[in-house]
Scaffold this active site. Sequence first.
Site, mmCIF file in Angstrom:
data_model
loop_
_atom_site.group_PDB
_atom_site.id
_atom_site.type_symbol
_atom_site.label_atom_id
_atom_site.label_comp_id
_atom_site.label_asym_id
_atom_site.label_seq_id
_atom_site.Cartn_x
_atom_site.Cartn_y
_atom_site.Cartn_z
ATOM 1 N N TYR A 69 3.323 -3.694 0.484
ATOM 2 C CA TYR A 69 2.486 -4.795 -0.020
ATOM 3 C C TYR A 69 1.705 -4.299 -1.225
ATOM 4 C CZ TYR A 69 -0.725 -8.835 0.452
ATOM 5 O OH TYR A 69 -1.459 -9.975 0.260
ATOM 6 N N LYS B 68 6.213 -7.097 -0.729
ATOM 7 C CA LYS B 68 5.426 -8.321 -0.866
ATOM 8 C C LYS B 68 4.658 -8.161 -2.160
ATOM 9 C CE LYS B 68 1.859 -11.260 1.157
ATOM 10 N NZ LYS B 68 0.817 -11.430 2.204
#
Length: 297
Positions: free
Chosen positions: A140, A168
């Site tokens: 992420y 992400k």
Amino acid sequence: MTHDPRPFGRLLTAMVTPFAPDGSLDVEGAAKLATYLVDEQRNDALVVSGTTGESPTTTDAEKETLLRAVVDAVGDRARVVAGVGTNNTAHTIELAHAAEKAGAHGLLVVTPYYNKPPQAGVERHFLTVADAVGLPVMVYDIPHRAGTAIATETMCRIAEHERIVAVKDAKGDLTASSWVLSRTGLAYYSGDDAATLPLLSIGGVGLVGTSTHFTGVLAKEMIEAFERGDNAAALALHRRAMPLFTGIFRVPGTMLVKAGLNAQGRPAGPVRSPLVEATGAELDQLRRDAAAAGITL
């Protein structure tokens, strides 16, 4: 390294964590919300205990209980990704081991936040976590929260690890993302609802959304339209969803998602401090944003 091009499907929602009126974990509500997100909002996977799930204010035991409830509810027809990222590598590994034992299908690991490690530290953090577990990892990259971006060269190096399979992407830098996509086999998921279509255009595969508690069907249709080459339909769906793709972040998304779910009579409950409940005016604005997208709250 060759990976599954869509290791977690096309559409994921970073699920809020339902709480009871007294602030305790609502396990039954979590199972019901997960079922709604998969069966009605067309999610291929769910992220539990991400930031939207109030991971900073849930205990390790609560995270495990929540994960088991969601896996039991939807794990037979959707992938369940456990948010295990912290700014402490050892603690992240502890959470990752617990998630693996609880039945998670993958892990979401955020860049270590606040302590702002150099790139060598960022790289070692992700590789050490990936070495410690047997599950696929979604990295992420969200520098506006973490305080540190994952540099392109760092991302390309960690992509060589067989279990680091996806990103992400909430960096807001399509040029950097395009470079990584051209040099690795990483599956890129937008971490910003409104940036999904632009990311798809450079090789992204989907979305880990927040507004998708409400816009899941629209987002899934948009992604599918793009994939079948119907760019006009994808663009029309993107523009239709934009008021809610963006409006959900007028204040921290968790607050508005919970307000909207509560208004619909779905499991959500209160937020935990230091978040606060959305005001009546904020909920009214959310309803207007939703109506502009053709959705009733």
